[in-house]
Scaffold this motif. Structure first.
Motif, PDB file in Angstrom:
ATOM      1  N   PHE A 152       0.828  -1.206  -0.172  1.00  0.00           N
ATOM      2  CA  PHE A 152      -0.041   0.091  -0.031  1.00  0.00           C
ATOM      3  C   PHE A 152       1.034   1.351  -0.078  1.00  0.00           C
ATOM      4  O   PHE A 152       2.033   1.306   0.462  1.00  0.00           O
ATOM      5  N   THR A 153       0.236   2.492  -0.404  1.00  0.00           N
ATOM      6  CA  THR A 153       1.158   3.872  -0.478  1.00  0.00           C
ATOM      7  C   THR A 153       0.181   4.609   0.794  1.00  0.00           C
ATOM      8  O   THR A 153      -0.662   4.307   1.015  1.00  0.00           O
ATOM      9  N   GLU A 201       8.897  -7.665   4.908  1.00  0.00           N
ATOM     10  CA  GLU A 201       8.306  -6.379   4.805  1.00  0.00           C
ATOM     11  C   GLU A 201       9.293  -5.644   4.295  1.00  0.00           C
ATOM     12  O   GLU A 201      10.616  -5.399   4.658  1.00  0.00           O
ATOM     13  N   TRP A 202       8.991  -4.589   3.438  1.00  0.00           N
ATOM     14  CA  TRP A 202       9.704  -3.570   2.703  1.00  0.00           C
ATOM     15  C   TRP A 202       8.939  -2.205   2.665  1.00  0.00           C
ATOM     16  O   TRP A 202       7.940  -2.111   3.085  1.00  0.00           O
ATOM     17  N   MET A 240       5.424   7.276   1.075  1.00  0.00           N
ATOM     18  CA  MET A 240       5.920   5.976   1.353  1.00  0.00           C
ATOM     19  C   MET A 240       5.043   4.599   0.678  1.00  0.00           C
ATOM     20  O   MET A 240       3.852   4.807   0.854  1.00  0.00           O
ATOM     21  N   THR A 241       5.786   3.600   0.241  1.00  0.00           N
ATOM     22  CA  THR A 241       5.026   2.526  -0.125  1.00  0.00           C
ATOM     23  C   THR A 241       5.837   1.349   1.029  1.00  0.00           C
ATOM     24  O   THR A 241       6.762   1.434   0.869  1.00  0.00           O
ATOM     25  N   TRP A 242       4.636   0.739   1.380  1.00  0.00           N
ATOM     26  CA  TRP A 242       4.956  -0.579   2.290  1.00  0.00           C
ATOM     27  C   TRP A 242       4.396  -1.717   1.805  1.00  0.00           C
ATOM     28  O   TRP A 242       3.433  -1.823   1.052  1.00  0.00           O
ATOM     29  N   GLY A 243       5.130  -2.802   2.158  1.00  0.00           N
ATOM     30  CA  GLY A 243       4.552  -4.042   1.446  1.00  0.00           C
ATOM     31  C   GLY A 243       5.045  -5.091   2.086  1.00  0.00           C
ATOM     32  O   GLY A 243       6.121  -5.139   2.819  1.00  0.00           O
TER      33      GLY A 243
END
Length: 149
Positions: free
Chosen positions: A78-79, A102-103, A85-88
C-alpha cells in the motif's frame, strides 16, 4: 528501499491473511496501532482505502493509505499519502516454511520533503533506523502469532 525478513512455520496463505489484515496490525507493530477500511472497503483488494492509526510516545497521527498490490499467498502493498512511502509484504514458500519480508520505499514527488522531515528529530534522532527496527520487531511478533496457532 529497506527490507527485513523472517522464516515462519506457516503456509503462505496463513501468512498473507495476517499480513494483509490492517485492522490487526497494532497487535504486532511497535508504532502502528491499527487500521480501518474506508470508502466501503472491507478487505485487502487493489484500490481499497484505509486509515492507519499510529503513535510514537505521546505523538499520535493518522495516515491515509491505498492498497496497490494484493495477491493472496504472495504479496500485499500500500501507499501512504502523507509520507510518500510504499509499504509491502512479500510471501514466498521455502523449504521449512514461508519467508515473510516487509519492505518500505519512498516514492513520488513528496519523497525528498518526507525524508527531510524524518531527520528533524521530532519522531526520534535516527528515524530511518527506528523504522527498520520496527519492521524487524513487527515480523518477529507476526511469526510468534502464526506459530502459536
Amino acid at each position: 528501499m529497506d527490507e527485513t525478513s523472517v522464516v515462519v512455520n506457516a503456509t503462505p496463505d496463513e501468512v498473507w491473511a495476517l499480513a494483509s489484515d490492517i485492522t490487526r496490525m497494532g497487535e504486532w507493530s511497535p508504532e502502528c496501532t491499527g487500521g480501518a477500511w474506508r470508502g466501503g472497503a472491507t478487505g485487502p483488494v487493489v484500490g481499497a482505502r484505509f486509515v492507519g492509526f499510529n503513535r510514537h510516545g505521546r505523538i499520535r497521527w493518522r495516515t491515509h493509505c491505498r492498497v496497490i498490490e494484493s495477491v493472496p499467498g504472495k504479496a500485499f502493498a500500500f501507499t501512504v499519502l502523507e509520507s510518500a512511502m510504499t509499504w509491502g509484504f512479500r510471501i514466498e514458500p521455502i523449504e521449512g516454511g514461508t519467508q515473510l519480508s516487509e519492505w518500505r520505499e519512498r516514492t513520488g514527488a513528496l519523497a525528498v520533503p518526507a525524508k527531510l522531515f524524518a531527520g528533524t528529530g521530532l519522531l526520534g534522532r535516527d528515524r530511518e533506523g527506528m523504522m527498520v527496527d520496527g519492521m524487524t520487531r513487527t515480523l518477529e511478533r507476526m511469526k510468534a502469532e502464526l506459530e502459536t496457532r
